[in-house]
Motif scaffolding. Structure first.
Motif, PDB file in Angstrom:
ATOM      1  N   ALA A  28      -9.775 -28.427  84.502  1.00 27.40           N
ATOM      2  CA  ALA A  28     -10.012 -26.987  84.474  1.00 27.40           C
ATOM      3  C   ALA A  28      -8.719 -26.230  84.215  1.00 27.40           C
ATOM      4  N   ARG A  29      -7.637 -26.653  84.893  1.00 25.40           N
ATOM      5  CA  ARG A  29      -6.360 -25.976  84.674  1.00 25.40           C
ATOM      6  C   ARG A  29      -5.923 -26.109  83.216  1.00 25.40           C
ATOM      7  N   ALA A  30      -6.119 -27.305  82.651  1.00 29.72           N
ATOM      8  CA  ALA A  30      -5.735 -27.508  81.257  1.00 29.72           C
ATOM      9  C   ALA A  30      -6.557 -26.625  80.333  1.00 29.72           C
ATOM     10  N   ARG A  31      -7.860 -26.518  80.636  1.00 27.03           N
ATOM     11  CA  ARG A  31      -8.723 -25.711  79.770  1.00 27.03           C
ATOM     12  C   ARG A  31      -8.383 -24.229  79.877  1.00 27.03           C
ATOM     13  N   VAL A  32      -8.120 -23.779  81.112  1.00 28.08           N
ATOM     14  CA  VAL A  32      -7.721 -22.384  81.274  1.00 28.08           C
ATOM     15  C   VAL A  32      -6.394 -22.134  80.581  1.00 28.08           C
ATOM     16  N   GLY A  33      -5.470 -23.114  80.661  1.00 22.19           N
ATOM     17  CA  GLY A  33      -4.195 -22.966  79.969  1.00 22.19           C
ATOM     18  C   GLY A  33      -4.373 -22.870  78.473  1.00 22.19           C
ATOM     19  N   GLU A  34      -5.289 -23.682  77.923  1.00 16.77           N
ATOM     20  CA  GLU A  34      -5.565 -23.609  76.493  1.00 16.77           C
ATOM     21  C   GLU A  34      -6.119 -22.245  76.118  1.00 16.77           C
ATOM     22  N   MET A  35      -6.980 -21.709  76.982  1.00 18.29           N
ATOM     23  CA  MET A  35      -7.556 -20.398  76.710  1.00 18.29           C
ATOM     24  C   MET A  35      -6.470 -19.339  76.642  1.00 18.29           C
ATOM     25  N   GLU A  36      -5.520 -19.396  77.587  1.00 19.99           N
ATOM     26  CA  GLU A  36      -4.491 -18.366  77.643  1.00 19.99           C
ATOM     27  C   GLU A  36      -3.528 -18.487  76.466  1.00 19.99           C
ATOM     28  N   THR A  37      -3.091 -19.723  76.154  1.00 17.85           N
ATOM     29  CA  THR A  37      -2.152 -19.885  75.051  1.00 17.85           C
ATOM     30  C   THR A  37      -2.828 -19.665  73.713  1.00 17.85           C
ATOM     31  N   GLY A  38      -4.135 -19.940  73.642  1.00 19.21           N
ATOM     32  CA  GLY A  38      -4.856 -19.766  72.389  1.00 19.21           C
ATOM     33  C   GLY A  38      -5.031 -18.322  71.992  1.00 19.21           C
ATOM     34  N   LYS A 270     -14.602 -16.564  76.739  1.00 22.86           N
ATOM     35  CA  LYS A 270     -14.460 -17.987  77.026  1.00 22.86           C
ATOM     36  C   LYS A 270     -14.633 -18.256  78.515  1.00 22.86           C
ATOM     37  N   GLU A 271     -14.054 -17.396  79.357  1.00 25.61           N
ATOM     38  CA  GLU A 271     -14.213 -17.575  80.795  1.00 25.61           C
ATOM     39  C   GLU A 271     -15.679 -17.453  81.190  1.00 25.61           C
ATOM     40  N   ALA A 272     -16.397 -16.502  80.594  1.00 27.33           N
ATOM     41  CA  ALA A 272     -17.815 -16.321  80.912  1.00 27.33           C
ATOM     42  C   ALA A 272     -18.614 -17.564  80.547  1.00 27.33           C
ATOM     43  N   ARG A 273     -18.297 -18.175  79.412  1.00 26.81           N
ATOM     44  CA  ARG A 273     -19.013 -19.396  79.019  1.00 26.81           C
ATOM     45  C   ARG A 273     -18.754 -20.521  80.013  1.00 26.81           C
ATOM     46  N   ILE A 274     -17.503 -20.649  80.464  1.00 26.15           N
ATOM     47  CA  ILE A 274     -17.186 -21.693  81.439  1.00 26.15           C
ATOM     48  C   ILE A 274     -17.954 -21.461  82.733  1.00 26.15           C
ATOM     49  N   MET A 275     -18.016 -20.209  83.187  1.00 29.15           N
ATOM     50  CA  MET A 275     -18.714 -19.915  84.430  1.00 29.15           C
ATOM     51  C   MET A 275     -20.205 -20.220  84.306  1.00 29.15           C
ATOM     52  N   ARG A 276     -20.792 -19.909  83.161  1.00 26.20           N
ATOM     53  CA  ARG A 276     -22.216 -20.226  82.971  1.00 26.20           C
ATOM     54  C   ARG A 276     -22.435 -21.736  82.980  1.00 26.20           C
ATOM     55  N   ASP A 277     -21.531 -22.475  82.333  1.00 24.61           N
ATOM     56  CA  ASP A 277     -21.642 -23.934  82.341  1.00 24.61           C
ATOM     57  C   ASP A 277     -21.572 -24.479  83.766  1.00 24.61           C
ATOM     58  N   LEU A 278     -20.627 -23.963  84.544  1.00 21.35           N
ATOM     59  CA  LEU A 278     -20.466 -24.450  85.915  1.00 21.35           C
ATOM     60  C   LEU A 278     -21.702 -24.155  86.757  1.00 21.35           C
ATOM     61  N   ARG A 279     -22.287 -22.995  86.566  1.00 22.89           N
ATOM     62  CA  ARG A 279     -23.481 -22.649  87.345  1.00 22.89           C
ATOM     63  C   ARG A 279     -24.662 -23.546  86.970  1.00 22.89           C
ATOM     64  N   LEU A 280     -24.809 -23.829  85.682  1.00 20.62           N
ATOM     65  CA  LEU A 280     -25.897 -24.712  85.264  1.00 20.62           C
ATOM     66  C   LEU A 280     -25.702 -26.121  85.815  1.00 20.62           C
ATOM     67  N   ILE A 281     -24.466 -26.625  85.730  1.00 21.23           N
ATOM     68  CA  ILE A 281     -24.190 -27.959  86.254  1.00 21.23           C
ATOM     69  C   ILE A 281     -24.455 -28.001  87.754  1.00 21.23           C
TER      70      ILE A 281
END
Length: 339
Positions: A28-38, A270-281
């Motif tokens: 998760a940290r890596a993905r959030v980092g990618e989001m910020e640097t991207g 992107k954060e919203a998509r991650i949160m929706r994925d987490l809720r579904l999982i």
């Protein structure tokens, strides 16, 4: 916040080891980092606010929540709609208000009409909850069974706003019937409790029209208007849902600042998509054995594939197509139907 949600995802049904939990957090940290640097140099998140400004904002939020809970008359209990643009802190303030109202009224209703990022259900649902105790942590994923809900089936009202309004009105009517009985003060089972309404962050076009129609129908006692520093992203001022010449002096419009300067548009999406994925999982994770490790959608699919399916006679299966009941007459299905 995303890291906290992942911790709660593991808590919801997995007895995975600490090392597994750490691996999930690292991903998760890596993905959030990618989001910020991207986002590029021109789209980085703004620096954190000075502690003094942050404390001032927290104080304003607490004062607003206490004013709704304690400065208003005891009877009837308040009906509060929390409105504002996306990523402005509506859900966070709604939870703060929920906890403050529980201190006074002991039981509080919560109507969640944000189908894109609901607080207590997977995305795509409109739901009504009744709380008798405070959610213990405002930062973790908290799924719970609602008193009543409707599956809208989309994360945005654009495709079918009339259907969404029908669901919202239905849940509100149910709340009035079961939990807002002003004429039965002496009946503890049929008394009145406050209601907090968490709204969508779509405040332009169709989203604004849905919000306007909802406010007209519900007639809240308080409207919390969360505002960002970017004025063009905010809701219209005053009682924007009223027609010209109309007005209701009994409605209290309370303005509070946003939780923080809103993140850049692409990062927020992107954060919203991650949160929706987490809720579904997290939601479907409850169907699997506790010992089965689930860290992504692939693990979830593999888990469901390993479960022995139930067998049902075809006569017991009702097929629903676009919210319409299919005729009970026998049909020959040429395609496989997954239930």
């Amino acid at each position: 916040m995303i890291i906290g949600y992942l911790r709660s995802l593991l808590f919801l049904g997995s007895s995975a080891s600490v090392s597994c939990a750490m691996r999930v957090e690292d991903r998760a940290r890596a993905r959030v980092g990618e989001m910020e640097t991207g986002c590029g140099a021109g789209q980085k998140l703004e620096e954190e606010e000075a502690p003094a400004a942050q404390r001032e904002r927290e104080r304003e939020w607490e004062e607003a929540a206490e004013a709704v809970a304690y400065d208003s008359c005891t009877w009837p209990p308040p009906v509060v709609a929390v409105c504002g643009p996306g990523n402005s802190g509506k859900s966070a303030f709604s939870r703060l208000l929920l906890n403050t109202l529980i201190d006074r009224y002991k039981k509080v209703g919560y109507l969640d009409i944000d189908v894109g990022q609901p607080e207590f259900t997977p995305p795509g649902f409109v739901s009504l909850h009744v709380f008798e105790e405070k959610p213990k942590d405002l930062t973790i994923l908290y799924l719970r069974n609602p008193k009543r809900c409707f599956f809208f089936g989309d994360i945005c009202a654009k495709r079918n706003p009339k259907l969404l309004l029908t669901y919202i009105f239905g849940l509100h009517d149910y709340f009035l019937q079961e939990f807002y009985c002003l004429g039965e003060v002496g009946n503890p089972k049929k008394s009145a409790i406050p209601l907090v309404i968490n709204t969508s962050g779509w405040v332009k076009g169709t989203g604004l029209q849905v919000l306007t129609d909802m406010l007209k129908y519900v007639s809240p006692s308080h409207v919390i208007r969360v505002s960002t520093i970017v004025e063009r992203k905010n809701l219209p001022g005053g009682m924007f849902w009223m027609n010209e010449g109309e007005g209701d002096s009994s409605v209290n419009v309370v303005e509070i600042p946003a939780a923080q300067n809103s993140p850049r548009h692409m990062l927020a999406k992107k954060e919203a998509r991650i949160m929706r994925d987490l809720r579904l999982i997290a939601y479907f994770r409850q169907c699997l054995p506790r010992e089965f490790p689930v860290f992504c959608f692939d693990d979830l699919v593999q888990g469901f594939g390993s479960i022995h399916p139930f067998r049902l006679p075809l006569s017991k299966i009702h097929v629903i197509d676009l919210h319409c009941q299919v005729s009970s007459k026998p049909y020959i299905f040429r395609k496989t139907v997954f239930i």
